[in-house]
Scaffold this active site. Structure first.
Site, PDB file in Angstrom:
ATOM      1  N   SER A   1       4.346   6.874 -18.985  1.00 28.37           N
ATOM      2  CA  SER A   1       4.292   6.293 -17.653  1.00 28.37           C
ATOM      3  C   SER A   1       4.380   7.385 -16.590  1.00 28.37           C
ATOM      4  O   SER A   1       5.046   8.406 -16.794  1.00 28.37           O
ATOM      5  CB  SER A   1       5.462   5.311 -17.487  1.00 28.37           C
ATOM      6  OG  SER A   1       5.236   4.420 -16.421  1.00 28.37           O
ATOM      7  N   PRO A   2       3.709   7.202 -15.450  1.00 29.26           N
ATOM      8  CA  PRO A   2       3.769   8.224 -14.394  1.00 29.26           C
ATOM      9  C   PRO A   2       5.199   8.445 -13.912  1.00 29.26           C
ATOM     10  O   PRO A   2       5.939   7.498 -13.681  1.00 29.26           O
ATOM     11  CB  PRO A   2       2.904   7.620 -13.275  1.00 29.26           C
ATOM     12  CG  PRO A   2       1.990   6.670 -13.968  1.00 29.26           C
ATOM     13  CD  PRO A   2       2.793   6.098 -15.094  1.00 29.26           C
TER      14      PRO A   2
ATOM     15  N   LEU B   1      12.850  -0.050 -19.698  1.00 27.92           N
ATOM     16  CA  LEU B   1      13.896  -0.024 -20.725  1.00 27.92           C
ATOM     17  C   LEU B   1      13.382  -0.450 -22.095  1.00 27.92           C
ATOM     18  O   LEU B   1      13.983  -1.268 -22.788  1.00 27.92           O
ATOM     19  CB  LEU B   1      15.087  -0.881 -20.308  1.00 27.92           C
ATOM     20  CG  LEU B   1      16.009  -0.276 -19.238  1.00 27.92           C
ATOM     21  CD1 LEU B   1      17.213  -1.178 -19.002  1.00 27.92           C
ATOM     22  CD2 LEU B   1      16.474   1.124 -19.629  1.00 27.92           C
TER      23      LEU B   1
ATOM     24  N   TYR C   1       5.972   0.429  -2.047  1.00 24.55           N
ATOM     25  CA  TYR C   1       5.070   1.409  -1.453  1.00 24.55           C
ATOM     26  C   TYR C   1       3.980   0.679  -0.662  1.00 24.55           C
ATOM     27  O   TYR C   1       3.991  -0.548  -0.540  1.00 24.55           O
ATOM     28  CB  TYR C   1       4.494   2.319  -2.532  1.00 24.55           C
ATOM     29  CG  TYR C   1       5.541   3.195  -3.204  1.00 24.55           C
ATOM     30  CD1 TYR C   1       6.540   3.814  -2.450  1.00 24.55           C
ATOM     31  CD2 TYR C   1       5.547   3.402  -4.582  1.00 24.55           C
ATOM     32  CE1 TYR C   1       7.514   4.611  -3.047  1.00 24.55           C
ATOM     33  CE2 TYR C   1       6.513   4.200  -5.183  1.00 24.55           C
ATOM     34  CZ  TYR C   1       7.491   4.799  -4.417  1.00 24.55           C
ATOM     35  OH  TYR C   1       8.443   5.582  -5.005  1.00 24.55           O
TER      36      TYR C   1
ATOM     37  N   ARG D   1      11.390   7.602 -18.770  1.00 26.11           N
ATOM     38  CA  ARG D   1      12.536   8.519 -18.892  1.00 26.11           C
ATOM     39  C   ARG D   1      13.003   8.739 -20.319  1.00 26.11           C
ATOM     40  O   ARG D   1      13.601   9.770 -20.637  1.00 26.11           O
ATOM     41  CB  ARG D   1      13.704   8.019 -18.034  1.00 26.11           C
ATOM     42  CG  ARG D   1      13.601   8.484 -16.585  1.00 26.11           C
ATOM     43  CD  ARG D   1      12.564   7.721 -15.830  1.00 26.11           C
ATOM     44  NE  ARG D   1      12.226   8.339 -14.544  1.00 26.11           N
ATOM     45  CZ  ARG D   1      11.396   7.784 -13.670  1.00 26.11           C
ATOM     46  NH1 ARG D   1      10.806   6.635 -13.948  1.00 26.11           N
ATOM     47  NH2 ARG D   1      11.123   8.400 -12.548  1.00 26.11           N
TER      48      ARG D   1
ATOM     49  N   GLN E   1      -2.709   8.553 -11.850  1.00 27.14           N
ATOM     50  CA  GLN E   1      -2.291   7.440 -11.002  1.00 27.14           C
ATOM     51  C   GLN E   1      -2.428   7.859  -9.538  1.00 27.14           C
ATOM     52  O   GLN E   1      -2.045   8.968  -9.165  1.00 27.14           O
ATOM     53  CB  GLN E   1      -0.844   7.035 -11.286  1.00 27.14           C
ATOM     54  CG  GLN E   1      -0.397   5.779 -10.540  1.00 27.14           C
ATOM     55  CD  GLN E   1       1.079   5.491 -10.691  1.00 27.14           C
ATOM     56  OE1 GLN E   1       1.920   6.230 -10.147  1.00 27.14           O
ATOM     57  NE2 GLN E   1       1.425   4.431 -11.412  1.00 27.14           N
TER      58      GLN E   1
ATOM     59  N   ARG F   1      -0.753  -1.097 -11.057  1.00 29.80           N
ATOM     60  CA  ARG F   1       0.667  -1.366 -11.282  1.00 29.80           C
ATOM     61  C   ARG F   1       1.156  -2.210 -10.115  1.00 29.80           C
ATOM     62  O   ARG F   1       1.075  -1.797  -8.958  1.00 29.80           O
ATOM     63  CB  ARG F   1       1.480  -0.082 -11.379  1.00 29.80           C
ATOM     64  CG  ARG F   1       2.991  -0.350 -11.350  1.00 29.80           C
ATOM     65  CD  ARG F   1       3.825   0.856 -11.675  1.00 29.80           C
ATOM     66  NE  ARG F   1       3.849   1.082 -13.112  1.00 29.80           N
ATOM     67  CZ  ARG F   1       4.774   1.826 -13.735  1.00 29.80           C
ATOM     68  NH1 ARG F   1       5.730   2.408 -13.049  1.00 29.80           N
ATOM     69  NH2 ARG F   1       4.731   1.997 -15.041  1.00 29.80           N
TER      70      ARG F   1
END
Length: 386
Positions: free
Chosen positions: A26-27, A318, A191, A341, A104, A239
């Site tokens: 993922s970005p 997660l 955003y 992460r 992205q 997204r």
């Protein structure tokens, strides 16, 4: 080569792109570029290791097509020709390693002109100016900011909106020339694009505000602009924040309507995230409320869009265990698993997942110069912990 038994390690095709497996990096913004937004060797090594380690699709961090759309002074970008060559080097290595090079694009909107997370994630101020990081004027659908304490934005005029839509198309063209084969638009987390479609942050009364149709217009016109400059053979993802989780905010039914409309203008897959309006990031309000997050807490959003719209989806949030990732796919809740992460903690997550899900063929996924030694070490029991 052994036949793959798991869905996580089975291929998937979107348009003319064959993904070797369902695992997506993922970005993630790294905040290590400079004001020129040009990728460095640090970005190269950061992304290259995931391609080598068996990740099926490797994304860059979000690349704004306009410098005003940066979060910080330290973001990468795609607003200038000088940014293309370093990204070409990155995309080329990802491709050579057997992974799909992906990029992205997005625009920070009212969340622009702020500090790096490690510095506080607050709007840039006097102390930052003294350090050589002065603030700039953010933009948004209205002059009010939906994040308390952030810089009031310039309200985009209709002409401003059209110019920005064109810049998204120009950015897509640059990314095509850089060698990327999968493109995603970041339209989530409060955003700019999300702030247009959310009723919480958009009180405009022109063609870009008011009704659901009008609030979705900006997102759809961005998609059309990109699709017009992005090769037909390559897929396009959006997204979205599937819910605002705020009273009177964006809801799952709205996301279904947006996803359907995006599909009609050439978007191929929906990446399902959530939240972000009214907070510094998508998790701030949960953290302040002392709430914990369940494993795969956003998977239901991907499942809802997949089943009610009929579009492929990406699940994110997660997902850290291989068995959990495999179960999501087996249950038909999503088509890809995006991990962020957890890959920072364990860059070899994909290789270890193969070892867990398909132990009889696991070593085939490792680079031969690694596996020759590691497989023999494993047979000797050296990898095992009592």
């Amino acid at each position: 080569m052994a036949t793959r038994r798991s869905l996580l390690f089975s291929p998937y095709r979107l348009r003319e792109v064959e993904f070797p497996n369902r695992i997506i990096l993922s970005p993630m913004q790294m905040y290590v570029a400079g004001d020129d937004g040009i990728a460095t060797d640090w970005h190269y090594q950061h992304l290259a290791k995931f391609a080598v380690s068996g990740v099926g699709c490797v994304f860059t961090e979000v690349l704004p097509p306009d410098p005003v759309g940066r979060n910080t002074h330290w973001d990468l970008g795609i607003w200038d020709e000088a940014q293309v060559a370093p990204l070409t080097r990155i995309a080329g290595f990802i491709k050579e390693s057997g992974s799909i090079p992906a990029a992205q694009m997005g625009h920070a909107g009212v969340k622009a002109s702020r500090q790096r997370p490690s510095d506080g994630l607050q709007p840039l101020g006097t102390e930052d100016t003294e350090k050589g990081e002065p603030p700039w004027q953010p933009v948004g659908p209205v002059t009010a900011t939906h994040v308390q304490g952030y810089h009031p934005p310039h309200e985009l005029t209709t002409n401003d909106i059209h110019e920005l839509i064109d810049k998204f198309g120009e950015g897509a063209n640059r990314l095509d020339r850089a060698g990327f084969e999968f493109l995603e638009v970041h339209a989530a987390h409060g955003y700019l694009i999300h702030s247009f479609y959310s009723p919480i942050s958009n009180s405009r009364t022109d063609g870009y505000g008011g009704s659901l149709k009008n609030r979705m217009r900006f997102a759809l016109e961005v998609a059309e602009s990109i699709r017009g400059r992005w090769p037909e053979k390559y897929p396009l993802s959006f997204r979205i924040s599937a819910i605002d989780a705020v009273e009177g905010g964006w809801a799952l039914e709205d996301s279904a309507a947006l996803s359907t409309a995006l599909g009609a203008v050439g978007v191929d897959i929906i990446d399902c995230s959530s939240r972000g309006v009214g907070a510094a990031n998508s998790l701030t309000k949960l953290e302040k409320a002392g709430k914990s997050l369940d494993e795969g807490y956003q998977v239901p959003y991907a499942e809802f869009i997949r089943k009610n719209v009929g579009m492929p989806t990406i699940a994110v949030g997660l997902i850290t265990r291989p068995q959990h990732a495999e179960a999501i796919l087996q249950q038909g809740r999503a088509d890809f698993i995006a991990i962020a992460r957890e890959f920072l903690y364990n860059p070899h997550w994909a290789l270890h997942a193969a070892e867990e899900l398909e132990p009889e063929s696991a070593w085939e996924d490792w680079p031969p110069t690694w596996s020759w030694w590691l497989e023999r070490r494993n047979k000797l029991g050296i990898n095992k912990v009592d």
